[in-house]
Design a protein around this motif. Structure first.
Motif, PDB file in Angstrom:
ATOM      1  N   GLU A  88     -20.117   9.875 152.572  1.00 42.39           N
ATOM      2  CA  GLU A  88     -20.689   8.869 153.466  1.00 42.39           C
ATOM      3  C   GLU A  88     -21.841   8.105 152.794  1.00 42.39           C
ATOM      4  N   LEU A  89     -22.655   8.807 152.032  1.00 42.21           N
ATOM      5  CA  LEU A  89     -23.756   8.167 151.316  1.00 42.21           C
ATOM      6  C   LEU A  89     -23.242   7.069 150.395  1.00 42.21           C
ATOM      7  N   ARG A  90     -22.218   7.393 149.619  1.00 43.77           N
ATOM      8  CA  ARG A  90     -21.703   6.448 148.627  1.00 43.77           C
ATOM      9  C   ARG A  90     -21.073   5.206 149.268  1.00 43.77           C
ATOM     10  N   LYS A  91     -20.753   5.260 150.559  1.00 40.17           N
ATOM     11  CA  LYS A  91     -20.202   4.096 151.275  1.00 40.17           C
ATOM     12  C   LYS A  91     -21.293   3.137 151.764  1.00 40.17           C
ATOM     13  N   LEU A  92     -22.536   3.611 151.838  1.00 39.61           N
ATOM     14  CA  LEU A  92     -23.637   2.804 152.367  1.00 39.61           C
ATOM     15  C   LEU A  92     -24.038   1.701 151.383  1.00 39.61           C
ATOM     16  N   PRO A  93     -24.623   0.605 151.904  1.00 38.41           N
ATOM     17  CA  PRO A  93     -25.219  -0.383 150.994  1.00 38.41           C
ATOM     18  C   PRO A  93     -26.287   0.315 150.156  1.00 38.41           C
ATOM     19  N   ASP A  94     -26.259   0.155 148.866  1.00 42.43           N
ATOM     20  CA  ASP A  94     -27.165   0.836 147.926  1.00 42.43           C
ATOM     21  C   ASP A  94     -26.914   2.338 147.841  1.00 42.43           C
ATOM     22  N   GLY A  95     -25.839   2.828 148.467  1.00 44.30           N
ATOM     23  CA  GLY A  95     -25.538   4.252 148.454  1.00 44.30           C
ATOM     24  C   GLY A  95     -25.114   4.786 147.102  1.00 44.30           C
ATOM     25  N   ASP A  96     -24.839   3.871 146.177  1.00 41.71           N
ATOM     26  CA  ASP A  96     -24.488   4.298 144.825  1.00 41.71           C
ATOM     27  C   ASP A  96     -25.734   4.474 143.953  1.00 41.71           C
ATOM     28  N   THR A 120     -16.499  14.458 141.159  1.00 39.45           N
ATOM     29  CA  THR A 120     -15.518  13.428 141.533  1.00 39.45           C
ATOM     30  C   THR A 120     -15.996  12.627 142.739  1.00 39.45           C
ATOM     31  N   ALA A 121     -16.676  13.298 143.674  1.00 41.98           N
ATOM     32  CA  ALA A 121     -17.167  12.636 144.888  1.00 41.98           C
ATOM     33  C   ALA A 121     -18.402  11.768 144.624  1.00 41.98           C
ATOM     34  N   GLY A 122     -18.996  11.908 143.440  1.00 42.31           N
ATOM     35  CA  GLY A 122     -20.134  11.061 143.112  1.00 42.31           C
ATOM     36  C   GLY A 122     -21.433  11.779 142.805  1.00 42.31           C
ATOM     37  N   ALA A 123     -21.404  13.110 142.704  1.00 41.02           N
ATOM     38  CA  ALA A 123     -22.618  13.842 142.315  1.00 41.02           C
ATOM     39  C   ALA A 123     -22.914  13.565 140.839  1.00 41.02           C
ATOM     40  N   ASN A 124     -24.191  13.505 140.503  1.00 40.95           N
ATOM     41  CA  ASN A 124     -24.594  13.269 139.123  1.00 40.95           C
ATOM     42  C   ASN A 124     -24.834  14.560 138.351  1.00 40.95           C
ATOM     43  N   GLU A 125     -25.254  15.595 139.057  1.00 41.82           N
ATOM     44  CA  GLU A 125     -25.539  16.887 138.432  1.00 41.82           C
ATOM     45  C   GLU A 125     -25.282  17.996 139.428  1.00 41.82           C
ATOM     46  N   TYR A 126     -25.292  19.224 138.928  1.00 45.18           N
ATOM     47  CA  TYR A 126     -24.940  20.391 139.724  1.00 45.18           C
ATOM     48  C   TYR A 126     -25.774  21.562 139.235  1.00 45.18           C
ATOM     49  N   ILE A 127     -26.547  22.183 140.128  1.00 42.58           N
ATOM     50  CA  ILE A 127     -27.303  23.371 139.755  1.00 42.58           C
ATOM     51  C   ILE A 127     -27.019  24.493 140.748  1.00 42.58           C
ATOM     52  N   MET A 128     -27.233  25.699 140.281  1.00 39.57           N
ATOM     53  CA  MET A 128     -26.943  26.870 141.094  1.00 39.57           C
ATOM     54  C   MET A 128     -28.215  27.418 141.725  1.00 39.57           C
ATOM     55  N   LYS A 129     -28.057  27.958 142.932  1.00 39.22           N
ATOM     56  CA  LYS A 129     -29.133  28.726 143.560  1.00 39.22           C
ATOM     57  C   LYS A 129     -29.038  30.153 143.043  1.00 39.22           C
TER      58      LYS A 129
END
Length: 121
Positions: free
Chosen positions: A66-74, A95-104
């Motif tokens: 949903e974020l990536r669909k918003l104006p400026d959401g990219d 694939t959905a648009g995350a830039n990075e991934y960290i673990m808890k």
């Protein structure tokens, strides 16, 4: 000053992340689920989002779509921060648009390294 929206249903995680990100020079806001986070992004788009996967109402992946669909959401850099550590989840997030991934669990060094890698520090 750069801004970061911390999205996690755990108040403790939000508190720890806020302390670390404030020390790194970020202005922070918090949201306890994807619905609240989306509303905050509509009102004012942050520079970054630290995003949990498993939350009630709207999970992190649904929020990201949903974020990536918003104006400026990219524009915001999205860093997933979750216990989901299998390759399928990581690939789905990227694939959905995350830039990075960290673990808890995470610490200051991990956040600083990831935020530096994506050009926020």
């Amino acid at each position: 000053m750069k801004s970061c929206l911390i999205v996690d249903d755990s108040k403790v995680i939000r508190m720890v992340a806020k302390k670390i990100l404030n020390e790194l020079g970020f202005r922070t806001e918090e949201a306890e689920d994807g619905i609240v986070a989306l509303d905050r992004c509509i009102k004012q788009m942050p520079d970054a989002v630290l995003l949990d996967w498993n939350m009630p109402n709207m999970n992190g992946l649904e929020f990201l779509h949903e974020l990536r669909k918003l104006p400026d959401g990219d524009r915001p850099i999205v860093v997933f921060c979750t216990t989901e550590n299998d390759i399928d989840h990581i690939q789905e997030a990227i694939t959905a648009g995350a830039n990075e991934y960290i673990m808890k669990p995470f610490d200051s060094e991990i956040l600083q390294a990831k935020f530096s890698q994506v050009g926020l520090l």
